[in-house]
Design a protein around this motif. Structure first.
Motif, short mmCIF file in Angstrom:
data_model
loop_
_atom_site.label_atom_id
_atom_site.label_comp_id
_atom_site.label_asym_id
_atom_site.label_seq_id
_atom_site.Cartn_x
_atom_site.Cartn_y
_atom_site.Cartn_z
N GLN A 1 0.88 -1.21 -0.05
CA GLN A 1 0.05 0.14 -0.02
C GLN A 1 0.68 1.28 0.06
O GLN A 1 0.70 2.34 -0.80
CB GLN A 1 -1.07 -0.05 1.27
N ALA A 2 1.92 1.33 0.72
CA ALA A 2 2.81 2.29 0.87
C ALA A 2 3.60 2.56 -0.49
O ALA A 2 3.50 3.81 -0.85
CB ALA A 2 3.86 2.22 1.94
N LYS A 3 3.91 1.65 -1.14
CA LYS A 3 4.67 1.52 -2.32
C LYS A 3 3.79 2.14 -3.33
O LYS A 3 4.23 2.94 -4.49
CB LYS A 3 5.36 0.19 -2.62
N ASN A 4 2.38 1.87 -3.35
CA ASN A 4 1.59 2.22 -4.54
C ASN A 4 0.73 3.38 -4.13
O ASN A 4 -0.28 3.68 -5.12
CB ASN A 4 0.59 1.07 -4.82
N LYS A 5 0.96 4.03 -2.85
CA LYS A 5 0.38 5.33 -2.54
C LYS A 5 0.27 6.68 -3.58
O LYS A 5 1.44 6.55 -4.02
CB LYS A 5 0.91 5.60 -1.22
N ILE A 6 -0.68 6.91 -3.92
CA ILE A 6 -0.75 8.14 -4.68
C ILE A 6 -0.62 9.56 -3.96
O ILE A 6 -1.27 9.44 -2.89
CB ILE A 6 -2.07 8.12 -5.54
N THR A 7 0.18 10.29 -4.26
CA THR A 7 0.73 11.51 -3.29
C THR A 7 -0.17 12.62 -3.56
O THR A 7 -0.85 12.73 -5.07
CB THR A 7 2.10 12.11 -3.28
N GLU A 8 -0.57 13.63 -3.00
CA GLU A 8 -1.23 14.80 -3.19
C GLU A 8 -0.59 15.47 -4.35
O GLU A 8 -1.10 15.95 -5.32
CB GLU A 8 -1.39 15.78 -1.93
N GLU A 9 0.69 15.38 -4.54
CA GLU A 9 1.53 16.09 -5.56
C GLU A 9 1.07 15.55 -6.83
O GLU A 9 0.86 15.97 -7.86
CB GLU A 9 2.87 16.12 -5.34
N GLN A 10 0.96 14.16 -6.80
CA GLN A 10 0.63 13.26 -8.12
C GLN A 10 -0.92 13.59 -8.60
O GLN A 10 -1.09 13.93 -9.79
CB GLN A 10 0.80 11.87 -7.96
N GLU B 1 -0.79 17.17 -10.12
CA GLU B 1 0.01 17.11 -11.58
C GLU B 1 -0.97 16.56 -12.53
O GLU B 1 -0.97 16.76 -13.47
CB GLU B 1 1.10 16.15 -11.49
N TYR C 1 -3.66 21.47 -0.03
CA TYR C 1 -3.44 21.01 -1.45
C TYR C 1 -4.62 21.47 -2.10
O TYR C 1 -4.78 21.74 -3.21
CB TYR C 1 -3.38 19.72 -1.39
#
Length: 113
Positions: free
Chosen positions: A51-60, A63, A99
């Protein structure tokens, strides 16, 4: 049980609430229970890592909206409708959303162009 969880530093704060007699059974004689719990926590850690590896960030997300103006406009319209009451009656809450403020700026810049 404390020593049981030392194998999984991720779960140092986890608590199992069981009767004292059951705790003794687990710690002393029930290897299959220990094995099951160890396997469970190993899989839980693997899941959390994935889950941590595939987490989508706010910045993504921002973008993505930058690169998809049609979707951005549609999302903005929905947010304007859904947040109307909050914006009118608690603007201090909305102004604290970092954000969301960036998203609003992006939308205003797009309107000016």
């Amino acid at each position: 049980m404390d020593s049981f969880f030392t194998k999984f530093k991720t779960f140092q704060n986890i608590k199992l609430y069981i009767d004292a007699k059951d705790k003794e059974k687990i710690l002393e004689s029930k290897q299959e229970i220990k094995d099951y719990l160890l396997g469970y926590f190993k899989e839980l850690k693997n899941y959390m890592d994935m889950q941590a590896k595939n987490k989508i960030t706010e910045e993504q997300i921002l973008e993505y909206f930058r690169n998809h103006p049609d979707i951005r406009a549609e999302f903005k319209a929905k947010l304007d409708y859904e947040l109307d009451h909050v914006k009118k009656h608690a603007p201090h809450i909305v102004s604290s959303w970092k954000y969301y403020q960036e998203f609003e700026k992006m939308c205003k810049l797009a309107e000016q162009v």
